[in-house]
Design a protein around this motif. Sequence first.
Motif, short mmCIF file in Angstrom:
data_model
loop_
_atom_site.label_atom_id
_atom_site.label_comp_id
_atom_site.label_asym_id
_atom_site.label_seq_id
_atom_site.Cartn_x
_atom_site.Cartn_y
_atom_site.Cartn_z
N VAL A 86 0.86 -1.18 0.00
CA VAL A 86 0.00 0.00 0.00
C VAL A 86 0.90 1.23 0.00
CG1 VAL A 86 -1.97 1.12 1.06
CG2 VAL A 86 -1.62 -1.34 1.39
N CYS A 87 0.69 2.11 -0.96
CA CYS A 87 1.57 3.27 -1.11
C CYS A 87 0.77 4.47 -1.57
CB CYS A 87 2.70 2.95 -2.10
SG CYS A 87 2.10 2.47 -3.74
N THR A 88 1.45 5.58 -1.81
CA THR A 88 0.81 6.78 -2.34
C THR A 88 0.58 6.60 -3.84
OG1 THR A 88 3.01 7.75 -2.59
CG2 THR A 88 1.80 8.28 -0.58
N GLN A 94 6.21 2.64 -9.44
CA GLN A 94 7.60 2.58 -8.97
C GLN A 94 7.85 1.32 -8.15
OE1 GLN A 94 9.13 6.23 -7.21
NE2 GLN A 94 10.32 5.05 -5.73
N TRP A 95 6.90 0.96 -7.28
CA TRP A 95 7.04 -0.27 -6.50
C TRP A 95 7.07 -1.49 -7.43
CZ3 TRP A 95 8.08 -2.08 -1.75
CH2 TRP A 95 8.13 -1.17 -0.69
N LYS A 96 6.25 -1.51 -8.46
CA LYS A 96 6.26 -2.64 -9.40
C LYS A 96 7.62 -2.75 -10.08
CE LYS A 96 3.91 -4.55 -13.44
NZ LYS A 96 2.78 -4.38 -14.41
N ARG A 97 8.17 -1.60 -10.50
CA ARG A 97 9.49 -1.63 -11.15
C ARG A 97 10.57 -2.12 -10.19
NH1 ARG A 97 7.74 3.46 -13.13
NH2 ARG A 97 9.08 4.50 -11.58
N CYS A 119 0.34 -13.83 -5.02
CA CYS A 119 0.88 -12.79 -5.90
C CYS A 119 1.36 -11.61 -5.07
CB CYS A 119 -0.18 -12.33 -6.91
SG CYS A 119 -1.50 -11.34 -6.15
N ILE A 120 1.98 -10.65 -5.74
CA ILE A 120 2.32 -9.36 -5.17
C ILE A 120 1.34 -8.35 -5.74
CG2 ILE A 120 4.10 -7.61 -4.87
CD1 ILE A 120 4.86 -10.26 -3.64
N LEU A 121 0.56 -7.69 -4.89
CA LEU A 121 -0.41 -6.69 -5.34
C LEU A 121 0.00 -5.33 -4.79
CD1 LEU A 121 -3.07 -5.97 -6.78
CD2 LEU A 121 -4.25 -6.40 -4.60
N VAL A 122 0.15 -4.37 -5.68
CA VAL A 122 0.50 -3.00 -5.30
C VAL A 122 -0.73 -2.14 -5.48
CG1 VAL A 122 2.04 -1.05 -5.71
CG2 VAL A 122 2.87 -3.38 -6.10
N SER A 123 -1.15 -1.45 -4.42
CA SER A 123 -2.31 -0.58 -4.49
C SER A 123 -2.02 0.70 -3.72
CB SER A 123 -3.55 -1.29 -3.93
OG SER A 123 -4.71 -0.52 -4.17
N THR A 124 -3.02 1.55 -3.61
CA THR A 124 -2.85 2.85 -2.97
C THR A 124 -3.78 2.99 -1.77
OG1 THR A 124 -4.50 3.96 -4.35
CG2 THR A 124 -2.25 3.85 -5.20
N TYR A 125 -3.44 3.92 -0.89
CA TYR A 125 -4.29 4.18 0.28
C TYR A 125 -5.69 4.61 -0.14
CZ TYR A 125 -0.18 4.00 3.35
OH TYR A 125 0.91 3.58 4.04
N LEU A 165 3.24 -1.24 4.21
CA LEU A 165 2.64 0.10 4.22
C LEU A 165 3.74 1.13 4.02
CD1 LEU A 165 0.61 -1.06 7.16
CD2 LEU A 165 -0.59 0.10 5.33
N ASP A 166 3.87 1.63 2.80
CA ASP A 166 4.85 2.66 2.49
C ASP A 166 4.32 4.01 2.99
OD1 ASP A 166 7.16 3.80 1.49
OD2 ASP A 166 6.37 4.00 -0.54
#
Length: 822
Positions: free
Chosen positions: A351-353, A359-362, A391-397, A427-428
Amino acid sequence: MEVKDETGASKAVLREADLRHAQARLWTAPGNPFEDYPSLSDCSGLIDKLRPDHALRPVWVCPNLSLFFENIVENADRIQEFLVAIAEPVSRPDLIHQYKITAQSLNGAVYGSSLDGRTILRELGHMSKTAPLPDTVVDFVESCTSRYCQAKLVLRSSNYFVESNNPEVLRHLLENPQIQQSRFKVAGATSEFHVTKSVSKQEELGANTALRSVATDLLRAVDKGDDFDEDVKSGSIEKGAQRSLTVSFMIKRGAVEQVKREARNADYPLLEEYDFRNDMQNPSIEKFNLRVVDPRTDKRIRVRPYQEKALSRMFGNGRARSGIIVLPCGAGKTFVGIAAAQTIRRSCLVVCTPNAAEQWKREFQKYTDLPDSSIAVFNSNSKPVNMPNPCILVSTYSMLGYNGPRSVESAAVMQQIQEREWGLMLLDEVHTFPATTHRNMIEVCKAHCRLGLTATLVREDDKIDDLDYLIGPKLFEANWMDLVDQGYLAEVQCVEVWCPMAKDFHREYLRSKYAEAQKLLSVMNASKFRAAEFLVGYHSERGDKILLYADNIWALETYCKTLGIPYLHGETSPDERLFWLGLFRGDPRFLFRNFVRKERKLDYSEVLGGVRSDVAGVMELKDRFTQMSLAERSRYAITVLGLSKIGDVAIDLPDASVLLQVDWHGGGRQQEAQRMGRILRPKPNAQDCKAFFYSLVSRDTKEMYHASKRQQYLIDQGYTYKVLLSTRLTTEDPGSPPMESIVPEGSQAEADLLEATKQEVDRRTDGKGSSGHSKRGMDLKKGGGSSKKQKTSNGGSANSSSATSRHLLFRSREKKKRPVRI
């Protein structure tokens, strides 16, 4: 190699001399030597309790739970590590560090570092300059540590349980009416609690004993006959390894945060650990390994010592502890998070901005050998309806914390997130998590372990302490200046430039009744404008890469248009944002686009998304670009970029070495430190290997007060600010030519700048605007700002604030407000 100054004296000798001089002044001062230090107001009695060998002991232990460490002794790094583990750092300049023992810090010591109260007091006693330890310190440490790590919060089969080895602890917690109401009572249950398993006390204590004898080497010369490790040698710590039953009760859905908060208030904070090695229910991610070499640069990827320490605090007992890791910007927080996910090897939710998701995926692709199909992004532009498991899931707050109606695709993804047990929740920028709209993610996303990452564990409200029960205690915090000394961070020269208010601007500032109007006048102060112009030109000639920050969009556009600088803010399109960031970083893909644009005299908008195949001679241009040297390609890059507050966090610009801020958000310490982080990457090719952080402050305004508040966090980290008058900028370098400004003092351009600022002030304070006044910034070189349509410096166009560009709702409201003429 010993570092020496220009006189030949070693750095260590100079630092020791400075410390002894400060001590001499302290002890020879008449009256109470502590009267000028409010935090030491009740510590004057310590002088009468000094030990004969106090000069060899580095720590003052004060009755008010403050610790003062003289950072001049041998093994100072190990002592700092111990003090950070048991206390919160307050201020860490070069010579004397201040810490504060708190309930949260002791929770982290017991939980993250496996230190018990007896060990903490023993080590403090040997480091202390006075004897015995103050009763207030002893009582506080014993009372807190005796109750910590007595209860756990565990996730099993998508349900949360509170468990403990001691039934009396659970009975004490259930005396709290809110916890009692949050308990889920199983129908037909015959026993008071559910017996889940049996574990050994040794497993609960953990295996991390690195901090248990931190003072051994330091005090060997002082207490040669004092065997203060007798407890460890005799094995008394290992006693009690007998097995005991574990009992638990289940928590209702939606009540996890309340239970964690009430348990913390009852002085029984809930421990959260994940025994991932024995988790047979959730599948592990196959082919998930850290790379040894970066495939893009062929450079070897190395784990830095402080990153290794941070990870050891998380996995010290073979399990994954929930908590927070604090590392400076540019110190590799992302890599620490990826390494933690790789260690657990279960489904991971990042979870990031919003601007950090890609950027986290890269970074996952860079540091691991995961296939792209195992890394998904869930944001406004991507809805992975068919997520693989695991899996790795990248999402936002904002995506996960949203409580309103969703689209069909978004609702389907959220359903999968809610139904899955996540091994790790990363939690970034975790300091944003206590916000009301984000806290519900604890219930939405069920995770066995939560790891928070941040560079600034500070907020301007009182919610930062909530992270202690929402996420977990602080596991590790690095010292900024230590990383600078070790070469992991750039050395930064912080400068506060005092800009006198221009006469006409100051007159309007004093007349104004609106705080927002005064703020804009101080930001657009002509003297500040000239200082920014000089600094941009000076550092551009040096070959530095420069970031110009302004929170106010109109001010940002006015500065950037006049100085000919591209800029980014919240309304900038994703393609345009990627284009300018790519040119600033020197990415060959975007350099080629800019090369084609200049050769074919195209508009910026025609190359933002890429070079079209129908561009005349595109293959010939591609061949020419391929044959260019790096120096020739660099001509198509940009060295100056304007940013609004969207650039405060999670923006990767490793080559930036100069930052100028002309506008900011009040006295925000967090924003100051986050902006500093944009230039903290080491600069091996920069002149003097330094970065420069400029704050341009208008004198005799509220900016002076806000600037002093903002700087406090960085000062506590050991940074110092140099104050410089803007009138002396050109005289600092006698060989520099006279400055020719776009806005000369007393010129028509200065009058135009003031008039445009007043029009913007009128628009903001009236709420209606003035006819013909643009909402966009003005270009002083074009001598305007009142046209209804202007070309932006980014090549696009911006509409004015006419009624036709406003939303229908606001047009109708304004129409109703108009007076009726008879």
